[in-house]
Design an enzyme around this catalytic site. Sequence first.
Site, short mmCIF file in Angstrom:
data_model
loop_
_atom_site.label_atom_id
_atom_site.label_comp_id
_atom_site.label_asym_id
_atom_site.label_seq_id
_atom_site.Cartn_x
_atom_site.Cartn_y
_atom_site.Cartn_z
N GLU A 38 0.85 -1.19 0.00
CA GLU A 38 0.00 0.00 0.00
C GLU A 38 0.89 1.24 0.00
O GLU A 38 1.80 1.35 0.83
CB GLU A 38 -0.90 0.04 1.24
CG GLU A 38 -1.70 1.34 1.29
CD GLU A 38 -2.66 1.46 2.48
OE1 GLU A 38 -3.12 0.42 2.99
OE2 GLU A 38 -2.93 2.60 2.88
N GLU B 55 -2.83 11.39 1.65
CA GLU B 55 -4.06 11.32 2.44
C GLU B 55 -4.01 12.42 3.48
O GLU B 55 -2.95 12.92 3.84
CB GLU B 55 -4.29 9.94 3.06
CG GLU B 55 -3.34 9.55 4.14
CD GLU B 55 -3.74 8.25 4.85
OE1 GLU B 55 -4.92 7.88 4.87
OE2 GLU B 55 -2.84 7.60 5.41
#
Length: 244
Positions: free
Chosen positions: A134, A139
Amino acid sequence: MLLKLYIAAQLAALAFGQTTLIPSNSFSSFDSHWNYLYPWGTDHNGGARMDKSQVSTAQGYLTLTSKPVTGQPPAHHGGKDIPIHYLSGAIHAKKTFTVQAGGGFDFSADFIAPVDKGTWPAFWLTAVQGWPPEIDVAEWKGSGKISFNTFNTSSQVTALDVAYPNPKAWHTVRAEIRDANGRDVSVKFYLDNTLVATQHGSNYVNAGLYFIINYQMEGSSGSPGPSTTTTYSVRNVKVISYNP
Ligand SMILES: *[C@@H]1O[C@H](CO)[C@@H](O)[C@H](O)[C@H]1NC(C)=O
């Protein structure tokens, strides 16, 4: 003269094996490039349930709108029930992305991302099979900062939170992901064209990645989230492959 420059640029691109996989105007032909929701459905690890109605591509850019709701059944994640307090938007690329030996990708876009408590917009890559890989290309976890993360395992993660001034203006993020040694990758993260971090991911070469843009709520961004409708906008999403 311009034509000569253009031809030279195209030849250089060919010589370096550079291919545009998602062009910067992809939202003008949404169905060619994107699907709605997460690759696995409507729910994940926060308090928003994704719904196609919360996705707009007016004016050629993406706006994901989160609205408070009541009466929804909970989501289930990591063995827990998560109360659903919002309907929001998520999309994912139809293609998946696999770094090949000697290759890699650039992922980039411009963002107006909310940074308030309980808002959790993201632009990220996650494993098609198993987990990790990932890479959180960008974010925002409700702290006012932007986060860049690369996971080797759930406990072995390189995570960096960086100051994110003026969040109501467009900002540009780019991640340059490259094969490092035939097995691992290096990831260079740029914010507004300035290199802010270089991270490394273990065993990412030959591992397929989903590419997801979602506006999740609460979860890692804290709760309660906002009591009003809020939005996350993304434009000029571009993916370039350097795979051989
Ligand atoms: C993840 O693995 C890569 C490649 O082995 C390594 O360079 C990096 O330091 C590891 N990350 C962490 C947080 O240990």
